[in-house]
Design a protein around this motif. Sequence first.
Motif, mmCIF file in Angstrom:
data_model
loop_
_atom_site.group_PDB
_atom_site.id
_atom_site.type_symbol
_atom_site.label_atom_id
_atom_site.label_comp_id
_atom_site.label_asym_id
_atom_site.label_seq_id
_atom_site.Cartn_x
_atom_site.Cartn_y
_atom_site.Cartn_z
ATOM 1 N N HIS A 15 -9.639 -49.224 -25.452
ATOM 2 C CA HIS A 15 -9.325 -47.888 -25.583
ATOM 3 C C HIS A 15 -7.975 -47.095 -24.856
ATOM 4 N N GLY A 16 -7.155 -47.538 -25.785
ATOM 5 C CA GLY A 16 -5.706 -47.109 -25.423
ATOM 6 C C GLY A 16 -4.922 -47.274 -24.098
ATOM 7 N N CYS A 17 -5.647 -48.312 -23.441
ATOM 8 C CA CYS A 17 -4.972 -48.879 -22.231
ATOM 9 C C CYS A 17 -3.757 -49.930 -22.508
ATOM 10 N N HIS A 18 -2.565 -49.808 -22.917
ATOM 11 C CA HIS A 18 -1.786 -50.708 -23.175
ATOM 12 C C HIS A 18 -1.123 -51.350 -22.114
ATOM 13 N N LYS A 19 -1.000 -50.658 -21.027
ATOM 14 C CA LYS A 19 -0.286 -51.337 -19.895
ATOM 15 C C LYS A 19 -1.174 -52.393 -19.170
ATOM 16 N N GLU A 20 -2.398 -52.134 -19.407
ATOM 17 C CA GLU A 20 -3.531 -53.015 -18.868
ATOM 18 C C GLU A 20 -3.815 -54.211 -19.650
ATOM 19 N N LEU A 21 -3.697 -53.961 -20.950
ATOM 20 C CA LEU A 21 -3.895 -55.116 -21.994
ATOM 21 C C LEU A 21 -2.530 -56.039 -21.820
ATOM 22 N N ARG A 219 -9.319 -51.147 -15.025
ATOM 23 C CA ARG A 219 -9.460 -52.528 -14.947
ATOM 24 C C ARG A 219 -10.121 -52.963 -16.419
ATOM 25 N N LEU A 220 -8.968 -53.862 -17.005
ATOM 26 C CA LEU A 220 -9.667 -54.258 -18.307
ATOM 27 C C LEU A 220 -9.986 -55.833 -17.964
ATOM 28 N N THR A 221 -11.066 -56.221 -18.684
ATOM 29 C CA THR A 221 -11.664 -57.533 -18.202
ATOM 30 C C THR A 221 -11.878 -58.439 -19.530
ATOM 31 N N ALA A 222 -11.385 -59.840 -18.944
ATOM 32 C CA ALA A 222 -11.526 -60.979 -19.998
ATOM 33 C C ALA A 222 -12.729 -61.637 -19.606
ATOM 34 N N LEU A 223 -13.121 -62.661 -20.490
ATOM 35 C CA LEU A 223 -14.046 -63.731 -20.208
ATOM 36 C C LEU A 223 -13.532 -65.118 -20.632
ATOM 37 N N ARG A 224 -13.182 -65.963 -19.839
ATOM 38 C CA ARG A 224 -12.557 -67.248 -20.457
ATOM 39 C C ARG A 224 -14.002 -68.144 -20.427
ATOM 40 N N ILE A 225 -14.014 -68.714 -21.591
ATOM 41 C CA ILE A 225 -14.989 -69.943 -21.900
ATOM 42 C C ILE A 225 -14.497 -71.116 -22.271
ATOM 43 N N VAL A 226 -14.945 -72.147 -21.695
ATOM 44 C CA VAL A 226 -14.446 -73.512 -21.889
ATOM 45 C C VAL A 226 -15.685 -74.256 -21.975
ATOM 46 N N ARG A 231 -15.511 -67.912 -16.831
ATOM 47 C CA ARG A 231 -14.734 -67.190 -15.597
ATOM 48 C C ARG A 231 -14.115 -65.959 -16.190
ATOM 49 N N LEU A 232 -14.214 -65.057 -15.161
ATOM 50 C CA LEU A 232 -13.825 -63.502 -15.535
ATOM 51 C C LEU A 232 -12.380 -63.419 -15.147
ATOM 52 N N LEU A 233 -11.423 -62.574 -15.769
ATOM 53 C CA LEU A 233 -10.207 -62.399 -15.427
ATOM 54 C C LEU A 233 -9.980 -60.878 -15.391
ATOM 55 N N SER A 234 -9.191 -60.306 -14.726
ATOM 56 C CA SER A 234 -9.205 -58.763 -14.712
ATOM 57 C C SER A 234 -7.624 -58.310 -14.507
ATOM 58 N N SER A 235 -7.398 -57.341 -15.267
ATOM 59 C CA SER A 235 -6.044 -56.772 -15.430
ATOM 60 C C SER A 235 -5.399 -56.246 -13.869
ATOM 61 N N GLN A 236 -6.509 -56.263 -13.042
ATOM 62 C CA GLN A 236 -6.290 -55.755 -11.832
ATOM 63 C C GLN A 236 -6.019 -56.716 -10.626
ATOM 64 N N ASP A 237 -6.548 -57.910 -10.865
ATOM 65 C CA ASP A 237 -6.658 -59.118 -9.989
ATOM 66 C C ASP A 237 -5.341 -59.484 -9.460
#
Length: 237
Positions: A15-21, A219-226, A231-237
């Motif tokens: 949603h337009g959050c370039h810095k967080e991406l 907070r933009l969130t990603a899920l890593r799958i192996v 595991r969750l990753l966040s732009s704010q961590d």
Amino acid sequence: MDMRDTVVYAIGDVHGCHKELLALEAKIELDAQRFSGRKIIIMLGDYIDRGPHSRRVIEHVMAPPPKGFQRVCLVGNHEVALLLYLDGYLSREPWLGYGARETLFSYGVDPDRLASLYGSNEQTDARIREAIPASHVDFLRTLPAMVCSEEFVFVHAGIRPGIALEAQDENDLLNIREEFFQAAHRLDRWVVHGHTIVDVPTLDGRRLDIDTGAFQTGRLTALRIVGKYGRLLSSQD
């Protein structure tokens, strides 16, 4: 999609959050260094509206992915709303209510000022449509609505229970909520999705919603799958 020997990073609604991406991608690149094999970023749609930098986000996901990665971009309901407006199937005011005013600002367009300059809706709409680069529109038209493997489904909103994946209706894939949520414990694959904002992504049956409302929370969130592990990753961590 074959996910064997593959690390997948699914990213929720931007949603337009370039810095967080950019911040989240940097963390993904660092995290991925420990893994060999293929690495894929799957974007779950809704790149535009509400946040301040929709144009930059579109240009970013159109550009090559980080080195060593592949990137798959899914379509969200906000991209479809933009296309419906551009094609004349959705009028301006409902579209602006989606958060599209911020998208137009990012393209250097003030729709209210245009409406005051031009007496007719047709002229105003024509000027707005001219402001969106054709390359961006063409890119949005190519986006798939779903990616799936033997064990996972990646989709913007969810899937309709009891319907085979190949028979799913695109409107459901982009907009469904309650019927999908109520069937979370009966799903036969793990479904990773966005569309509905959550404070903290929490597994519900076999679905995981990773839309953490970046345009509101930062907070933009990603899920890593192996394999079968996430595991969750966040732009704010």
